[in-house]
Design a protein around this motif. Sequence first.
Motif, PDB file in Angstrom:
ATOM      1  N   THR A  47       9.125   7.196  -8.302  1.00  0.00           N
ATOM      2  CA  THR A  47       7.695   7.423  -8.167  1.00  0.00           C
ATOM      3  C   THR A  47       7.003   7.452  -9.518  1.00  0.00           C
ATOM      4  OG1 THR A  47       8.046   8.663  -6.123  1.00  0.00           O
ATOM      5  CG2 THR A  47       5.949   8.991  -7.251  1.00  0.00           C
ATOM      6  N   SER A  48       7.647   8.071 -10.499  1.00  0.00           N
ATOM      7  CA  SER A  48       7.052   8.140 -11.836  1.00  0.00           C
ATOM      8  C   SER A  48       6.876   6.750 -12.430  1.00  0.00           C
ATOM      9  CB  SER A  48       7.923   9.004 -12.755  1.00  0.00           C
ATOM     10  OG  SER A  48       7.900  10.355 -12.339  1.00  0.00           O
TER      11      SER A  48
ATOM     12  N   ALA B  82       0.837  -1.201   0.000  1.00  0.00           N
ATOM     13  CA  ALA B  82       0.000   0.000   0.000  1.00  0.00           C
ATOM     14  C   ALA B  82       0.868   1.247   0.000  1.00  0.00           C
ATOM     15  CB  ALA B  82      -0.941   0.002   1.208  1.00  0.00           C
ATOM     16  N   GLY B  83       1.918   1.230  -0.841  1.00  0.00           N
ATOM     17  CA  GLY B  83       2.776   2.403  -0.972  1.00  0.00           C
ATOM     18  C   GLY B  83       2.237   3.358  -2.013  1.00  0.00           C
ATOM     19  N   ILE B  84       2.938   3.480  -3.128  1.00  0.00           N
ATOM     20  CA  ILE B  84       2.486   4.325  -4.240  1.00  0.00           C
ATOM     21  C   ILE B  84       1.925   3.466  -5.367  1.00  0.00           C
ATOM     22  CG2 ILE B  84       3.132   6.077  -5.927  1.00  0.00           C
ATOM     23  CD1 ILE B  84       3.247   7.005  -3.001  1.00  0.00           C
ATOM     24  N   ALA B  85       2.671   2.429  -5.764  1.00  0.00           N
ATOM     25  CA  ALA B  85       2.251   1.605  -6.900  1.00  0.00           C
ATOM     26  C   ALA B  85       0.944   0.877  -6.626  1.00  0.00           C
ATOM     27  CB  ALA B  85       3.355   0.607  -7.251  1.00  0.00           C
ATOM     28  N   GLY B  86       0.803   0.280  -5.434  1.00  0.00           N
ATOM     29  CA  GLY B  86      -0.382  -0.510  -5.130  1.00  0.00           C
ATOM     30  C   GLY B  86      -1.672   0.296  -5.169  1.00  0.00           C
ATOM     31  N   PRO B  87      -1.789   1.398  -4.402  1.00  0.00           N
ATOM     32  CA  PRO B  87      -3.009   2.207  -4.482  1.00  0.00           C
ATOM     33  C   PRO B  87      -3.241   2.834  -5.855  1.00  0.00           C
ATOM     34  CG  PRO B  87      -1.878   2.604  -2.414  1.00  0.00           C
ATOM     35  CD  PRO B  87      -0.947   1.761  -3.247  1.00  0.00           C
ATOM     36  N   SER B  88      -2.152   3.183  -6.580  1.00  0.00           N
ATOM     37  CA  SER B  88      -2.330   3.691  -7.950  1.00  0.00           C
ATOM     38  C   SER B  88      -2.989   2.635  -8.820  1.00  0.00           C
ATOM     39  CB  SER B  88      -0.974   4.091  -8.548  1.00  0.00           C
ATOM     40  OG  SER B  88      -0.388   5.166  -7.861  1.00  0.00           O
TER      41      SER B  88
ATOM     42  N   ASN C 293      10.908  13.847  -0.015  1.00  0.00           N
ATOM     43  CA  ASN C 293      10.327  14.493  -1.193  1.00  0.00           C
ATOM     44  C   ASN C 293      10.422  13.561  -2.395  1.00  0.00           C
ATOM     45  OD1 ASN C 293      11.683  16.239   0.748  1.00  0.00           O
ATOM     46  ND2 ASN C 293      10.938  17.948  -0.465  1.00  0.00           N
ATOM     47  N   VAL C 294       9.341  13.460  -3.140  1.00  0.00           N
ATOM     48  CA  VAL C 294       9.344  12.730  -4.412  1.00  0.00           C
ATOM     49  C   VAL C 294       8.770  13.656  -5.480  1.00  0.00           C
ATOM     50  CG1 VAL C 294       9.136  10.469  -3.318  1.00  0.00           C
ATOM     51  CG2 VAL C 294       7.069  11.691  -4.033  1.00  0.00           C
ATOM     52  N   ASP C 295       9.098  13.366  -6.719  1.00  0.00           N
ATOM     53  CA  ASP C 295       8.563  14.195  -7.803  1.00  0.00           C
ATOM     54  C   ASP C 295       7.801  13.337  -8.796  1.00  0.00           C
ATOM     55  OD1 ASP C 295      10.637  13.029  -9.351  1.00  0.00           O
ATOM     56  OD2 ASP C 295      11.988  14.643  -8.802  1.00  0.00           O
ATOM     57  N   ILE C 296       6.926  14.003  -9.535  1.00  0.00           N
ATOM     58  CA  ILE C 296       6.100  13.354 -10.555  1.00  0.00           C
ATOM     59  C   ILE C 296       6.393  14.049 -11.863  1.00  0.00           C
ATOM     60  CG2 ILE C 296       3.744  12.817 -11.265  1.00  0.00           C
ATOM     61  CD1 ILE C 296       2.974  13.006  -8.294  1.00  0.00           C
ATOM     62  N   ARG C 297       6.950  13.316 -12.801  1.00  0.00           N
ATOM     63  CA  ARG C 297       7.458  13.917 -14.031  1.00  0.00           C
ATOM     64  C   ARG C 297       6.863  13.260 -15.273  1.00  0.00           C
ATOM     65  NH1 ARG C 297      12.564  16.637 -13.381  1.00  0.00           N
ATOM     66  NH2 ARG C 297      13.383  16.506 -11.261  1.00  0.00           N
TER      67      ARG C 297
END
Length: 400
Positions: free
Chosen positions: A299-300, A8-14, A41-45
């Motif tokens: 993250t991207s 349930a980090g970033i990939a799973g809920p996405s 901090n993370v970025d979305i590119r």
Amino acid sequence: MRVLISGAGIAGPSLAWWLQRYGFACTVVERSPTLRTEGQNVDIRGAAREVVRRMGLDDEVAARSTGEQGTRFIDGAGHSVAEFPVTHSDTEGATAEREILRGQLASLLYEQTRGAADYRFGHRIAEVRDGEREVTVSFDQGGSESFDLVVLAEGVNSRSRDSIVNTAITERSLGLTIAYYSVERSAADDDWWRWYNALGGRTISLRPDNLGRIRVSLSFLSDARVDSDPDLGSPKDELTERFRDAGGPAGRVLAGLADADDLYVERLRQIRADRWSNGRTVLLGDAAWCATPVSGMGTSLAVVGAYVLAGELAAHVHHQDGLAAYERVMRPYVDQAQDLPPGTPRLAHPRSRPGLAAFRTALRLAGSPAFAPVRRRMFAPPADRLQLPDFRHLETTRSS
């Protein structure tokens, strides 16, 4: 189609967000007893920014921005060596236009999906028995259930990857260790990412957040482990000893380290799996392709991978065809992200005085208008080098 997502980090809920748009039933298990809201901090590119737009969440992400104004390389006295302000490009710059704390992005995705997905915290997969028509999953807490597909959206240290997907894993160490934590913000702090190089291949990084704190990272060239293993000693003691003579902001951040309750240390290594799926199980995120934080793409990749996997499963009648298409689309994108510039990360961690002087000279040149093309190559990861498939026509079809 019943899908079990582990992580349930970033990939799973996405992934859960997109799957519910196509009419899939999702269960998300997470070994942590609660949602993990810590992180830097993370970025979305690039392509990920477009995925977030298609989710209708771009404004939500912007509202949670860290407010970082750009990246400033500093010397021991705190003076600027070179500055690179944030740009309004989807891809360029060390600081992206969409900077957000990892925990706040995870919380946003959880809030967007918890009504449709069945979240179970404190749960972990114990065993998977793959069958012709379904896969039976046993859990550490007892009991078993059947699903049509299992997705391991876990981290680089996935415990389930090898036993469940049965794929050959190659690890590539980058020879860099990074420690992350936060300290109190002071009146002297601003909203720039400050990067300080010390001799001996060491860096100290200070980044603003939107919670009134400063996010610190200490990095150094080494393959040695520095973590919470009691046999290796205290990580705080080892980090303090290693950075005691680093100069610059070392005194301030080491004082904050003593009281830090959010310390996380990792030895950077890339993960390459020879295949991402086996039967009715599939890998997603760092468990499949960790590119490391220095790629600027972690993250991207998670966001884009979730979008592609969900869309290809929705676009194909047979899950095997959807999994094959997912890997066919994502492999080149992942390969580009893992293909780091020559000398990474050593060039940014000079050991000697001549090396540090050369690095700072290169930064000054890159910061000048005449060297804009060089600057773009230095700070622009391959975030746009993917033609995103368009699955929007499937949303109405599946959900109707």
